[in-house]
Motif scaffolding. Structure first.
Motif, PDB file in Angstrom:
ATOM      1  N   TRP A 185      29.072 -14.557   7.979  1.00 15.06           N
ATOM      2  CA  TRP A 185      29.554 -14.622   9.366  1.00 15.06           C
ATOM      3  C   TRP A 185      29.019 -15.926   9.954  1.00 15.06           C
ATOM      4  O   TRP A 185      27.936 -16.391   9.617  1.00 15.06           O
ATOM      5  N   CYS A 186      29.773 -16.541  10.855  1.00 11.61           N
ATOM      6  CA  CYS A 186      29.445 -17.911  11.254  1.00 11.61           C
ATOM      7  C   CYS A 186      28.133 -18.008  12.018  1.00 11.61           C
ATOM      8  O   CYS A 186      27.465 -19.048  11.954  1.00 11.61           O
ATOM      9  N   ASP A 187      27.717 -16.965  12.729  1.00  8.64           N
ATOM     10  CA  ASP A 187      26.437 -17.002  13.444  1.00  8.64           C
ATOM     11  C   ASP A 187      25.284 -17.297  12.487  1.00  8.64           C
ATOM     12  O   ASP A 187      24.281 -17.910  12.871  1.00  8.64           O
TER      13      ASP A 187
ATOM     14  N   TYR B 116      36.026 -19.248  11.889  1.00 13.80           N
ATOM     15  CA  TYR B 116      36.206 -17.836  12.177  1.00 13.80           C
ATOM     16  C   TYR B 116      34.834 -17.173  12.232  1.00 13.80           C
ATOM     17  O   TYR B 116      33.897 -17.596  11.553  1.00 13.80           O
ATOM     18  N   ARG B 117      34.727 -16.097  13.007  1.00 19.29           N
ATOM     19  CA  ARG B 117      33.460 -15.381  13.046  1.00 19.29           C
ATOM     20  C   ARG B 117      33.153 -14.773  11.676  1.00 19.29           C
ATOM     21  O   ARG B 117      32.074 -14.899  11.136  1.00 19.29           O
ATOM     22  N   ASP B 118      34.116 -14.084  11.095  1.00 24.02           N
ATOM     23  CA  ASP B 118      34.009 -13.571   9.731  1.00 24.02           C
ATOM     24  C   ASP B 118      35.417 -13.254   9.249  1.00 24.02           C
ATOM     25  O   ASP B 118      36.393 -13.433   9.986  1.00 24.02           O
TER      26      ASP B 118
ATOM     27  N   TRP C 116      35.816 -17.516  18.281  1.00 23.85           N
ATOM     28  CA  TRP C 116      34.827 -17.092  19.264  1.00 23.85           C
ATOM     29  C   TRP C 116      34.040 -18.292  19.788  1.00 23.85           C
ATOM     30  O   TRP C 116      33.558 -19.127  19.023  1.00 23.85           O
TER      31      TRP C 116
ATOM     32  N   GLY D 167      30.375 -18.126  18.700  1.00 22.82           N
ATOM     33  CA  GLY D 167      30.295 -18.285  17.253  1.00 22.82           C
ATOM     34  C   GLY D 167      30.331 -19.744  16.847  1.00 22.82           C
ATOM     35  O   GLY D 167      29.528 -20.203  16.025  1.00 22.82           O
TER      36      GLY D 167
ATOM     37  N   ALA E   5      30.489  -9.539  18.148  1.00 21.97           N
ATOM     38  CA  ALA E   5      31.068 -10.381  17.097  1.00 21.97           C
ATOM     39  C   ALA E   5      32.351 -11.074  17.519  1.00 21.97           C
ATOM     40  O   ALA E   5      32.945 -11.793  16.731  1.00 21.97           O
ATOM     41  N   ASP E   6      32.804 -10.863  18.749  1.00 22.39           N
ATOM     42  CA  ASP E   6      34.110 -11.374  19.128  1.00 22.39           C
ATOM     43  C   ASP E   6      34.155 -11.620  20.626  1.00 22.39           C
ATOM     44  O   ASP E   6      33.222 -11.270  21.355  1.00 22.39           O
TER      45      ASP E   6
END
Length: 374
Positions: A158-160, A205-207, A223, A226, A340-341
């Motif tokens: 996930w991008c975080d 993308y976040r994931d 996001w 993100g 997450a969004d």
């Protein structure tokens, strides 16, 4: 009738310009950073995902470290360093519980920085041990994040995560010159980049769950926070990777490309909203995305990586927006909660990671103004 109206109009424009100039002034920036930092220390977050070693607090500590450095250098005040040291000592400078999860090694970043200042090996031993174990026992899962399968969180899926973990390995490489940290960083970061980076939109993308989703306006879902996480993480990596390190070019080029894309997505109110490509669906301000983006932009301008003429007006407008979200007490509002969004945000919402981003951005802007005076 027209003349009085025009006089009032120009008066209001002048007042707005003066207020903006005051907010972009060293004394004003320092004053509001102190107010925000002190409010957060006096009002600690508690509960789920808010223990001392969690990613939420790791982000706060990173902003507090920059603020501590500034106040000690200018005022001889080491009280913020002492606050950070008390947290480290009561936790024996340990990192989080999960062996692989990026969120649980994020706190290693401020602990490495404290080690660089104080030289106490106790401050670095736990994070180094965790990083060494992960390198020696790499996760074998895919990047297809699935919350029903927690093992899919073992990699940076996930991008975080690109803010949480990669700077740890970059800092350990800078500290030890041991290539194993750099090799692991490069391999895993590029795998996540290849998987989550949209090469048409130049956004992350976040994931994988968001690949096919669309916003109300038909645009892809990207996001705000993100992508702010990614930009902030790249700024942290670039601050420590040696300039003559060949692999630095990848991170620097990505930083410039992503920043150049995001700079055009600032909303007229100065914020980057929760949804980058559909801000109208999430019209409320969002200070955590804005804080990380302003931080990255200010760092990029300070380092000569981003064009000053293009980015400075955006930085100034973004900082003004962040300042407008601070209550007289020092509470920072409009921080999107953990998630997450894109989601709706209200002024009363705050979070420690938003404060961390605020302090990171404020310190970079303050340093920029200080350098301009020289």
């Amino acid at each position: 009738m027209k003349k009085p109206f025009l006089l009032i109009f120009f008066f209001l424009i002048t007042v707005m310009q003066v207020v903006g100039q005051q907010h972009f002034d060293k004394a004003a920036i320092k004053s509001i950073m102190k107010r925000v930092a002190d409010w957060q220390i006096a009002n600690p977050n508690k509960g789920a995902e808010h223990d001392d070693l969690d990613w939420t607090h790791a982000t706060l500590y990173m902003g507090m470290l920059d603020w501590a450095e500034l106040t000690e250098k200018e005022d001889g005040d080491d009280s913020y360093y002492q606050w950070l040291l008390r947290i480290g000592r009561r936790n024996h400078f340990q990192v989080g519980k999960w062996m692989y999860h990026a969120d649980f090694i994020a706190v290693g970043q401020p602990f490495i920085d404290l080690y660089n200042k104080y030289g106490n090996k106790k401050m670095i031993a736990p994070v180094m041990a965790r990083a060494n174990w992960i390198i020696e026992n790499p996760a074998e899962t895919t990047l297809e994040l699935d919350y029903g399968k927690l093992e899919t969180l073992d990699r940076w899926s996930w991008c975080d995560a690109l803010f949480m973990a990669p700077p740890v390995y970059a800092k350990l490489y800078a500290l030890t010159k041991d290539k194993k940290y750099l090799d692991f960083l490069n391999k895993e970061y590029k795998a996540t980049y290849d998987y989550l980076y949209d090469k048409e939109e130049h956004l992350f993308y976040r994931d994988r769950r968001y690949f096919a989703k669309r916003e109300a306006n038909g645009k892809k879902v990207f996001w705000g926070r993100g992508n702010g996480w990614v930009l902030g993480g790249l700024a942290e990596i670039l601050q420590v990777l040696p300039r003559n390190e060949p692999s630095r070019a990848f991170y620097q080029d990505l930083f410039v490309t992503l920043a150049t894309r995001v700079v055009g997505l600032q909303s007229p109110d100065g914020y980057w909203h929760a949804s980058l490509l559909d801000p109208a669906s999430y019209p409320s301000p969002e200070t955590s995305a804005t804080g990380f983006i302003v931080y990255a932009f200010a760092y990029g301008v300070n380092e000569g990586l981003l064009d000053k003429k293009t980015f400075m007006p955006v930085i100034e407008k973004g900082w003004q927006a962040l300042v407008d979200a601070v209550e007289p007490t020092g509470k920072l509002g409009y921080v999107q909660p953990i998630g997450a969004d894109p989601r709706k945000v209200t002024r009363d919402m705050t979070e420690v990671y938003g404060v961390g981003a605020f302090l990171l951005s404020g310190c970079q802007i303050y340093n920029q103004l200080s350098n301009h005076e020289k």
